[in-house]
Design a protein around this motif. Structure first.
Motif, PDB file in Angstrom:
ATOM      1  N   ALA A  74      -2.002  -1.388  -5.141  1.00 24.38           N
ATOM      2  CA  ALA A  74      -1.346  -2.314  -4.443  1.00 24.38           C
ATOM      3  C   ALA A  74      -1.203  -3.664  -5.060  1.00 24.38           C
ATOM      4  CB  ALA A  74      -1.825  -2.402  -3.034  1.00 24.38           C
ATOM      5  N   VAL A  75      -2.347  -3.914  -5.959  1.00 20.46           N
ATOM      6  CA  VAL A  75      -2.489  -5.256  -6.639  1.00 20.46           C
ATOM      7  C   VAL A  75      -1.353  -5.209  -7.780  1.00 20.46           C
ATOM      8  CG1 VAL A  75      -3.705  -6.609  -8.195  1.00 20.46           C
ATOM      9  CG2 VAL A  75      -4.818  -5.692  -5.918  1.00 20.46           C
ATOM     10  N   ALA A  76      -1.416  -3.994  -8.599  1.00 17.55           N
ATOM     11  CA  ALA A  76      -0.364  -4.005  -9.490  1.00 17.55           C
ATOM     12  C   ALA A  76       1.073  -3.986  -8.967  1.00 17.55           C
ATOM     13  CB  ALA A  76      -0.585  -2.742 -10.390  1.00 17.55           C
ATOM     14  N   CYS A  77       1.414  -3.246  -7.819  1.00 16.56           N
ATOM     15  CA  CYS A  77       2.734  -3.300  -7.322  1.00 16.56           C
ATOM     16  C   CYS A  77       3.114  -4.656  -6.789  1.00 16.56           C
ATOM     17  CB  CYS A  77       2.653  -2.247  -5.880  1.00 16.56           C
ATOM     18  SG  CYS A  77       2.716  -0.737  -6.441  1.00 16.56           S
ATOM     19  N   ARG A  78       2.195  -5.462  -6.401  1.00 14.49           N
ATOM     20  CA  ARG A  78       2.239  -6.899  -6.114  1.00 14.49           C
ATOM     21  C   ARG A  78       2.843  -7.545  -7.375  1.00 14.49           C
ATOM     22  NH1 ARG A  78       0.957  -9.428  -1.390  1.00 14.49           N
ATOM     23  NH2 ARG A  78      -0.291  -7.860  -0.715  1.00 14.49           N
ATOM     24  N   PRO A 125       0.806  -1.267   0.042  1.00 15.22           N
ATOM     25  CA  PRO A 125       0.148  -0.065   0.179  1.00 15.22           C
ATOM     26  C   PRO A 125       0.742   1.272  -0.065  1.00 15.22           C
ATOM     27  CG  PRO A 125      -0.932  -1.534   1.485  1.00 15.22           C
ATOM     28  CD  PRO A 125       0.531  -2.146   0.974  1.00 15.22           C
ATOM     29  N   GLU A 126       2.024   1.125   0.641  1.00 18.96           N
ATOM     30  CA  GLU A 126       2.806   2.472   0.641  1.00 18.96           C
ATOM     31  C   GLU A 126       3.537   2.559  -0.581  1.00 18.96           C
ATOM     32  OE1 GLU A 126       6.536   3.968   3.776  1.00 18.96           O
ATOM     33  OE2 GLU A 126       4.894   2.487   4.508  1.00 18.96           O
ATOM     34  N   ILE A 127       4.003   1.610  -1.280  1.00 19.57           N
ATOM     35  CA  ILE A 127       4.587   1.538  -2.474  1.00 19.57           C
ATOM     36  C   ILE A 127       3.692   2.230  -3.439  1.00 19.57           C
ATOM     37  CG2 ILE A 127       5.777   0.136  -4.110  1.00 19.57           C
ATOM     38  CD1 ILE A 127       6.828  -1.815  -1.946  1.00 19.57           C
ATOM     39  N   ALA A 128       2.523   1.650  -3.567  1.00 17.66           N
ATOM     40  CA  ALA A 128       1.325   2.222  -4.407  1.00 17.66           C
ATOM     41  C   ALA A 128       1.402   3.736  -4.466  1.00 17.66           C
ATOM     42  CB  ALA A 128       0.264   1.410  -3.930  1.00 17.66           C
TER      43      ALA A 128
END
Length: 303
Positions: free
Chosen positions: A163-167, A153-156
């Motif tokens: 957050a899903v795309a970052c994962r 969430p923080e990276i997003a």
């Protein structure tokens, strides 16, 4: 001193204390100490360009600076891909000298103690080369999550994605690292035997120390001679190294840590000509990353 003044002083101390973390993050994202320093300097310039009231309204100065540095690096990586397409020959990250830690700077321009890059597995040459194969967004997300343990969430919020795309980006980066078989440790004994065989121009011994599918990559940047394409195969590499030893009499080989792992430094007339990082798997050398571009070796004079 009033409460408000104390709060601003604590915030100022916190901002200064973030510098080392930011330098470490930026080097892993960019593979260049100079570019890492520039990115961090730019982030601090933006911080101090804000009014005191705006700075006072930032709940987490460290989080703000990390976000800005990450976004600056993301932009730099996008432009770097274009620059590296025009680069003469192979491009390799700038190698870091010997020691548990390394400071950005030179003997003539000493580094601030805060400008230190901690050498661990995430700055090995093999790892940095894999990072180079990632897209800019993939690299930023992967480094933030898998190396620095930021939550998705923080990276997003930092990269402007879900957050899903970052994962998914982190997972893709992880697969690249796994497919590259990045070694987890160096082997000083193998590197020493390799140095001795190279000095003796013993092709048979060199072949025995090299994996049959080994690859040598050299980066001269168009400024010094270097093979334009990777040399593949243990026997071909051994022959090439023996040829180079014949061609450059007086070359002195030194065992030095390169990015925290056993490596070799070739000097001629006291000047560093090549810094080589070596990957060792199951007792054999699988990769040689030879940096010859003098623009990437300036800090090795002091080392």
């Amino acid at each position: 001193m009033g409460t408000e003044g104390e709060r601003f002083e604590r915030q100022a101390d916190a901002v200064v204390g973030e510098r080392r973390h930011l330098i470490n993050l930026a080097y892993r994202l960019l593979g260049s100490p100079a570019e890492a320093e520039d990115a961090v300097q730019e982030a601090y310039a933006r911080w101090y360009a804000m009014t005191p009231d705006r700075r006072g309204g930032v709940a987490s100065p460290g989080g703000w600076l990390t976000t800005v540095v990450s976004r600056i690096c993301l932009d730099v990586l996008g432009s770097a891909r274009v620059r590296r397409e025009r680069y003469v020959g192979e491009w390799l990250p700038e190698p870091l000298p010997d020691g548990a830690e390394w400071a950005v700077g030179t003997a003539a321009d000493p580094a601030d103690p805060a400008d230190r890059i901690t050498l661990d597995e995430s700055v090995s040459m093999a790892f940095l080369v894999v990072l180079e194969s990632m897209t800019p967004a993939e690299r930023v997300v992967f480094v933030l999550h898998d190396v620095f343990r930021y939550p998705f969430p923080e990276i997003a919020a930092i990269v402007g994605r879900t957050a899903v795309a970052c994962r998914q980006l982190a997972s893709s980066g992880r697969r690249r690292v796994g497919a590259a078989r990045v070694p987890t440790a160096g082997n000083a004994a193998v590197v020493r035997e390799f140095r001795q065989a190279w000095e003796a121009k013993d092709i048979g011994a060199l072949v025995g120390l090299l994996d049959p599918s080994a690859v040598l990559v050299a980066d001269g940047g168009g400024l010094v001679s270097a093979v334009a394409r990777p040399v593949e195969g243990g026997e071909r590499i051994a022959q090439y190294l023996a040829f180079m030893a014949e061609k450059a009499p007086g070359l002195v080989l030194l065992e030095r840590a390169v990015n925290g792992r056993p490596g070799l430094v070739a000097q001629r007339d006291g000047a560093t000509a090549t810094v080589a990082a070596l990957d060792v798997v199951d007792g054999r050398i699988t990769r040689i990353w030879a940096v010859r571009n003098p623009e990437k070796l300036g800090r090795w004079a002091a080392a």
